[in-house]
Scaffold this active site. Structure first.
Site, PDB file in Angstrom:
ATOM      1  N   CYS A 114       0.817  -1.228   0.000  1.00 16.72           N
ATOM      2  CA  CYS A 114       0.000   0.000   0.000  1.00 16.72           C
ATOM      3  C   CYS A 114       0.844   1.269   0.000  1.00 16.72           C
ATOM      4  CB  CYS A 114      -0.932   0.016   1.208  1.00 16.72           C
ATOM      5  SG  CYS A 114      -2.000  -1.411   1.264  1.00 16.72           S
ATOM      6  N   HIS A 254      -3.446   7.195   2.437  1.00 18.86           N
ATOM      7  CA  HIS A 254      -3.847   5.889   1.905  1.00 18.86           C
ATOM      8  C   HIS A 254      -5.189   5.530   2.536  1.00 18.86           C
ATOM      9  CE1 HIS A 254      -4.135   1.742   0.953  1.00 18.86           C
ATOM     10  NE2 HIS A 254      -3.793   1.320   2.157  1.00 18.86           N
ATOM     11  N   ASN A 284     -10.255  -0.292  -0.015  1.00 13.49           N
ATOM     12  CA  ASN A 284      -8.788  -0.198   0.011  1.00 13.49           C
ATOM     13  C   ASN A 284      -8.239  -0.687  -1.337  1.00 13.49           C
ATOM     14  OD1 ASN A 284      -6.047  -0.558   0.400  1.00 13.49           O
ATOM     15  ND2 ASN A 284      -6.249  -1.557   2.401  1.00 13.49           N
TER      16      ASN A 284
HETATM   17  O1  UT7 Z   1      -3.855  -1.346   3.566  1.00 15.22           O
HETATM   18  C1  UT7 Z   1      -2.925  -1.466   4.585  1.00 15.22           C
HETATM   19  C2  UT7 Z   1      -3.038  -2.734   5.353  1.00 15.22           C
HETATM   20  N1  UT7 Z   1      -4.297  -2.972   5.976  1.00 15.22           N
HETATM   21  C3  UT7 Z   1      -4.799  -2.216   6.985  1.00 15.22           C
HETATM   22  O2  UT7 Z   1      -4.288  -1.176   7.334  1.00 15.22           O
HETATM   23  C4  UT7 Z   1      -6.000  -2.765   7.681  1.00 15.22           C
HETATM   24  C5  UT7 Z   1      -6.044  -2.292   9.096  1.00 15.22           C
HETATM   25  N2  UT7 Z   1      -7.074  -2.965   9.880  1.00 15.22           N
HETATM   26  C6  UT7 Z   1      -8.394  -2.671   9.806  1.00 15.22           C
HETATM   27  O3  UT7 Z   1      -8.801  -1.861   8.981  1.00 15.22           O
HETATM   28  C7  UT7 Z   1      -9.308  -3.324  10.801  1.00 15.22           C
HETATM   29  O4  UT7 Z   1      -8.557  -4.049  11.730  1.00 15.22           O
HETATM   30  C8  UT7 Z   1     -10.372  -4.266  10.142  1.00 15.22           C
HETATM   31  C9  UT7 Z   1     -11.419  -3.432   9.423  1.00 15.22           C
HETATM   32  C10 UT7 Z   1      -9.710  -5.225   9.191  1.00 15.22           C
HETATM   33  C11 UT7 Z   1     -11.109  -5.052  11.218  1.00 15.22           C
HETATM   34  O5  UT7 Z   1     -11.705  -4.170  12.162  1.00 15.22           O
HETATM   35  P1  UT7 Z   1     -11.473  -4.390  13.739  1.00 15.22           P
HETATM   36  O6  UT7 Z   1     -12.245  -3.349  14.417  1.00 15.22           O
HETATM   37  O7  UT7 Z   1      -9.989  -4.420  13.963  1.00 15.22           O
HETATM   38  O8  UT7 Z   1     -12.140  -5.788  13.961  1.00 15.22           O
HETATM   39  P2  UT7 Z   1     -11.505  -7.161  14.521  1.00 15.22           P
HETATM   40  O9  UT7 Z   1     -10.647  -7.789  13.496  1.00 15.22           O
HETATM   41  O10 UT7 Z   1     -10.921  -6.918  15.894  1.00 15.22           O
HETATM   42  O11 UT7 Z   1     -12.810  -8.041  14.691  1.00 15.22           O
HETATM   43  C12 UT7 Z   1     -13.852  -7.683  15.626  1.00 15.22           C
HETATM   44  C13 UT7 Z   1     -14.990  -8.665  15.480  1.00 15.22           C
HETATM   45  C14 UT7 Z   1     -14.542 -10.133  15.515  1.00 15.22           C
HETATM   46  O12 UT7 Z   1     -15.537 -10.869  16.200  1.00 15.22           O
HETATM   47  P3  UT7 Z   1     -15.358 -11.267  17.747  1.00 15.22           P
HETATM   48  O13 UT7 Z   1     -14.104 -12.076  17.797  1.00 15.22           O
HETATM   49  O14 UT7 Z   1     -15.253  -9.969  18.487  1.00 15.22           O
HETATM   50  O15 UT7 Z   1     -16.607 -12.040  18.037  1.00 15.22           O
HETATM   51  C15 UT7 Z   1     -14.539 -10.537  14.062  1.00 15.22           C
HETATM   52  O16 UT7 Z   1     -14.751 -11.919  13.890  1.00 15.22           O
HETATM   53  O17 UT7 Z   1     -15.628  -8.491  14.208  1.00 15.22           O
HETATM   54  C16 UT7 Z   1     -15.700  -9.748  13.520  1.00 15.22           C
HETATM   55  N3  UT7 Z   1     -15.629  -9.491  12.105  1.00 15.22           N
HETATM   56  C17 UT7 Z   1     -16.702  -9.211  11.338  1.00 15.22           C
HETATM   57  N4  UT7 Z   1     -18.010  -9.113  11.639  1.00 15.22           N
HETATM   58  C18 UT7 Z   1     -18.858  -8.789  10.635  1.00 15.22           C
HETATM   59  C19 UT7 Z   1     -14.517  -9.465  11.303  1.00 15.22           C
HETATM   60  N5  UT7 Z   1     -14.866  -9.179  10.038  1.00 15.22           N
HETATM   61  C20 UT7 Z   1     -16.211  -9.023  10.028  1.00 15.22           C
HETATM   62  C21 UT7 Z   1     -17.152  -8.688   9.031  1.00 15.22           C
HETATM   63  N6  UT7 Z   1     -18.440  -8.594   9.376  1.00 15.22           N
HETATM   64  N7  UT7 Z   1     -16.778  -8.459   7.750  1.00 15.22           N
END
Ligand code: UT7
Length: 327
Positions: A114, A254, A284
């Site tokens: 990225c 980004h 993204n």
């Molecule tokens: O481009 C450069 C590289 N990438 C990035 O910079 C990405 C950076 N990270 C992010 O943008 C975020 O971490 C994400 C958007 C990917 C995820 O958001 P988060 O707030 O960090 O969520 P999480 O991974 O901590 O997941 C929270 C909960 C989990 O459930 P439990 O364990 O709390 O029950 C996940 O299983 O959300 C769940 N979850 C979803 N629920 C509904 C994960 N993906 C989804 C989804 N829909 N698509």
């Protein structure tokens, strides 16, 4: 006045097909509400099966060349930042050179995930200042939909396809790229990777069965490192140029997550009207996100002559970087 390099043309292209959050609700266990709240994304573009990275690049490049008032034959270097090129060999830049008819250009790809567009700016700036290159075409392009696991809700909601291009030329004026800053920490490579299909783990029936040809990401861990790193880099970049945040006209980040963008803006005390955000429409798009956002900002009149513009990115590698531009 010393020699600087300056962006003299911008262009972008996104495929026609839109995949919105409601479409994704039918594909995986997710919701429009979750995606909007956690990422800021509402929809993303998906390339047609006939479109590869070089096809998206051609469209964005033609627009950038037109806005710079140049013909393809005048370009002396093509740099394509991508992690989703047409093929491992040859480079997508080679395809692009051929399709544009840019016969006088050196051409190569670069992979800084990225952060690729920022790395590309740093390279183009150096080739102009140190090697006398005169007209460089820099493209950020991704067709991430081909490397997205459409069964993995933690990643498939994030990515989209697009291309952005800029033309960079030397100038004697007090304008252009004031500084670029590029960094990496390879010890954190596992936070985002595509393990299958390379020399470490060549394509086989087994790699396909294990779905190793798709992007794997530890999103939550990246999120924390990204916020911390970007908050530091934006402050350091302004300090290095003796520019106060209040003198900054526009931040073009980004587009990985709206919450990361807001945290960076907050660190600089910038109101969101001075930040370019289009993640809601594209998701993204990795290397493409900054040049697409830059092109939209230029075409909608958000950038005026003499404005200070800060670009920043963070991504796989891990890599990160920034650039300060006086437009
Ligand atoms: O481009 C450069 C590289 N990438 C990035 O910079 C990405 C950076 N990270 C992010 O943008 C975020 O971490 C994400 C958007 C990917 C995820 O958001 P988060 O707030 O960090 O969520 P999480 O991974 O901590 O997941 C929270 C909960 C989990 O459930 P439990 O364990 O709390 O029950 C996940 O299983 O959300 C769940 N979850 C979803 N629920 C509904 C994960 N993906 C989804 C989804 N829909 N698509």
């Amino acid at each position: 006045m010393s020699l600087r390099s300056r962006i003299t043309g911008t262009g972008s292209y996104a495929p026609k097909k839109i995949l919105d959050n409601f479409d994704l609700e039918k594909m995986v266990d997710t919701s429009d509400e979750w995606i909007t709240e956690r990422t800021g994304i509402k929809e993303r573009r998906i390339a047609d099966s006939s479109e590869a990275a070089s096809d998206l690049s051609v469209e964005a490049s033609k627009r950038a060349l037109q806005s710079a008032g140049l013909k393809a034959k005048e370009i002396d270097m093509i740099i394509v930042a991508t992690v989703s090129g047409d093929m491992p060999i040859p480079s997508t830049a080679s395809f692009l050179q051929h399709k544009l008819g840019a016969k006088n250009a050196a051409a190569f790809d670069l992979n800084a995930a990225c952060s690729g567009f920022i790395y590309g700016l740093a390279i183009a700036d150096s080739f102009i200042k140190a090697r006398g290159f005169k007209k460089i075409l820099l493209v950020g392009v991704e067709v991430l939909s081909r490397f997205t696991d459409w069964e993995d809700r933690s990643t498939c909601i994030l990515f989209g396809d697009a291309a952005g291009a800029v033309v960079i030329e030397p100038t004697e004026k007090d304008r252009g790229i004031l500084s670029t800053h590029i960094y990496s920490d390879g010890s954190l490579w596992e936070l985002i990777c595509l393990p299958g299909g390379g020399s470490k783990c060549p394509s086989s029936k087994e790699t396909v069965e294990k779905r190793q040809h798709y992007i794997k990401m530890k999103g939550n861990e990246i999120f924390k490192v990204a916020v911390r790193t970007l908050e530091k880099i934006v402050v350091d970049t302004l300090k290095a140029n003796k520019i106060k945040p209040s003198e900054l006209s526009l931040l073009i980040p980004h587009q990985a997550n709206l919450r990361i963008i807001q945290a960076t803006a907050q660190r600089l005390n910038l109101s969101m009207d001075r930040v370019v955000v289009n993640i809601d429409r594209y998701g993204n798009t990795s290397s493409a996100s900054i040049p697409v956002a830059l092109d939209e900002a230029v075409r909608t009149g958000r950038i005026c002559d003499g404005d200070h513009i800060l670009l920043e990115a963070f991504g796989g590698g891990l890599t990160w970087g920034s650039a300060l531009i006086k437009w």
